[in-house]
Design an enzyme around this catalytic site. Structure first.
Site, PDB file in Angstrom:
ATOM      1  NE  ARG A 107      -3.365   5.859  -6.304  1.00 22.11           N
ATOM      2  CZ  ARG A 107      -2.877   6.210  -7.475  1.00 22.11           C
ATOM      3  NH1 ARG A 107      -2.436   5.302  -8.315  1.00 22.11           N
ATOM      4  NH2 ARG A 107      -2.821   7.489  -7.818  1.00 22.11           N
TER       5      ARG A 107
ATOM      6  CG  HIS B 283      -0.272   0.301   2.513  1.00 21.02           C
ATOM      7  ND1 HIS B 283      -0.146   1.573   3.031  1.00 21.02           N
ATOM      8  CD2 HIS B 283       0.309  -0.528   3.419  1.00 21.02           C
ATOM      9  CE1 HIS B 283       0.483   1.519   4.191  1.00 21.02           C
ATOM     10  NE2 HIS B 283       0.774   0.257   4.455  1.00 21.02           N
ATOM     11  CB  CYS B 284       1.136   4.232  -1.798  1.00 21.30           C
ATOM     12  SG  CYS B 284      -0.390   4.453  -2.730  1.00 21.30           S
ATOM     13  CB  ALA B 285      -0.265   8.197   0.862  1.00 21.68           C
TER      14      ALA B 285
END
Length: 467
Positions: free
Chosen positions: A30, A26-28
């Site tokens: 998504r 995951h990112c910030a």
């Protein structure tokens, strides 16, 4: 069972079950899933899952937009359900094998420059705060004038605002070595060599106060303070060279021979070949960028503000990091930031109009938080969850971005940094530009909001068709 656990289970089911998943990261905003078979994904089921604001394939990953904070909790639930996790960097290495050559190049470019951005954000904030505290009006509140500021304080602020750009080649070479499989510390030392005090200072040479060194009567050699491309190209070649040398070197001598030959060969190439060629190319790119941004009558702001979020949708917007870094390194300001801020704010304005106009509780619960996310500088939830889904709000957001960008260009607004926009971006305009900055954002939001409310969204048309 918690809501997040149920959402995680629904997501796993929608992507074809655990057996169809290679890894999850995951990112910030998504959840990024690598899948075995795209055909097994039930797009409709994913999009109708609670808290999901949109889903799409990009960079070889199935990306599910959940929003800041939420994504961390859903990711942990997915992990607890037994799905293998990986870092975003590890997934990027797998994803880089997918897509055409241009897409792979853009992803690689982003992988190099995105890790550097936080320190440049901090530097921009330092510049903004320095501009604020040194304003005559602010000093007057405390009964002071600019002449009362001590040189030691000025020196302290210069350390905060200048260091990252002076040693920018070291940061770039470090990150490039990391991405291309070299030893990052070797890359950092190579970058530091490019800004060695033994070399004529690049800014001194540009100002005419210092003369470059000349080798063989025609090769100019200078330091590369604030430069990007020479360190980037040297980093690519250096990482590949290091890997080749390591293959040829006996293990017993690897610790001595590999870094020695890598640094010797690469600094020679960097100073005498790569540096002169790519520094000239860098100046051409910068001059072209400045020429576009200085188009008269606000034309550049109108165009860039109007198309920026289309570029974001394609996923190639990271390439503009280079341009912003160059602007800040050369001029200490960034007019591009003010324009793209309007494009981001406008998408938030369009999503806000949808959220306030709709009577659907589900859509309202999606659109209103998405608009807030956009006002904090992250547009993916608003774009993919609301505006693109209904089509017209996205177009109205583009028009709002063009309107705000047009005025930003006419006013000549210039940020002190990069990478933060809209509400957090106010910190980059504390040097006497804050009122103008607020005005362009309100214009962008207002135009997008009014157009979306009047022409861009109708419950009757969209909800009855099941959109």
């Amino acid at each position: 069972m918690s809501d997040n656990r149920k959402i995680a289970e629904d997501i796993l089911s929608g992507v074809g079950g655990e057996e169809n998943i290679l890894s999850v990261a995951h990112c910030a905003t998504r959840l990024r899933i690598m899948v075995k078979d795209k055909e097994k994904i039930d797009q409709a089921a994913i999009e109708n899952t609670e808290k999901v604001k949109g889903a799409f394939f990009n960079s070889g990953q199935y990306q599910i937009i959940l929003g800041t904070g939420t994504v961390n909790r859903i990711y942990e639930e997915v992990r607890q359900l037994g799905v293998a996790g990986s870092t975003k960097a590890e997934q990027s290495k797998e994803a880089v094998k997918s897509g055409n050559g241009f897409q792979r190049a853009i992803r690689t470019f982003g992988d190099v420059f995105v890790p550097i951005i936080p320190v440049l954000v901090a530097t921009g904030l330092f510049m903004g705060l320095r501009g604020l505290v040194l304003q005559e009006q602010i000093l007057a509140i405390f009964g002071m004038t600019p002449d009362d500021i001590s040189q030691n304080f000025i020196l302290f602020t210069q350390i905060l605002t200048d260091t990252a750009f002076i040693f920018l080649p070291a940061l770039v070479a470090w990150s490039t070595f990391r991405v291309f499989g070299g030893t990052p510390i070797v890359g950092m030392v190579l970058g530091l060599m490019l800004v060695s005090p033994a070399l004529p200072n690049a800014w001194g040479v540009a100002g005419g106060d210092v003369q470059p060194l000349e080798f063989l009567g025609f090769i100019p050699v200078v330091g590369y303070q604030g430069s990007v491309l020479p360190a980037f190209i040297a980093g690519i070649l250096g990482a590949k060279l290091e890997r080749q040398i390591r293959k040829w070197t006996p293990e017993a001598l690897d610790l001595i021979i590999t870094p020695f030959l890598t640094l010797l060969i690469m600094i020679t190439l960097a100073l005498f070949v790569i540096g002169p060629i790519f520094h000239s190319l860098e100046n051409v790119i910068l001059d072209g960028t400045v020429a576009v941004l200085e188009w008269p009558f606000g034309i550049s702001g109108l165009i860039i503000g109007g198309i920026n979020q289309i570029i974001v949708v394609t996923g190639i917007h990271h390439i503009f990091n280079l341009l912003e870094i160059q602007l800040l390194a050369k001029f200490g300001n960034n007019p591009y930031n003010a324009i793209i801020t309007c494009s981001i704010a406008a998408q938030g304005g369009a999503a806000l109009a949808v959220g306030l106009k709709t009577k659907s509780k589900k859509l309202k619960a999606l659109a209103l938080p998405s608009s807030l996310s956009a006002f904090l500088g992250i547009t993916e939830p608003a774009i993919f969850g609301v505006n693109l889904r209904y089509g017209k709000p996205f177009i109205m957001g583009l028009i709002g971005g063009a309107a705000g960008g047009f005025i930003a260009s006419l006013m000549g607004l210039k940020a002190t940094g990069m990478a933060i926009t809209v509400i957090p971006g106010m910190l980059l305009y504390l040097n006497g530009q804050i009122l103008q900055y607020l005005f362009i954002n309100l214009v962008a939001i207002g135009v997008a909001f009014v157009l979306t409310w009047m022409f861009g969204y109708s419950d009757k048309k969209n909800l009855e068709t099941g959109k």
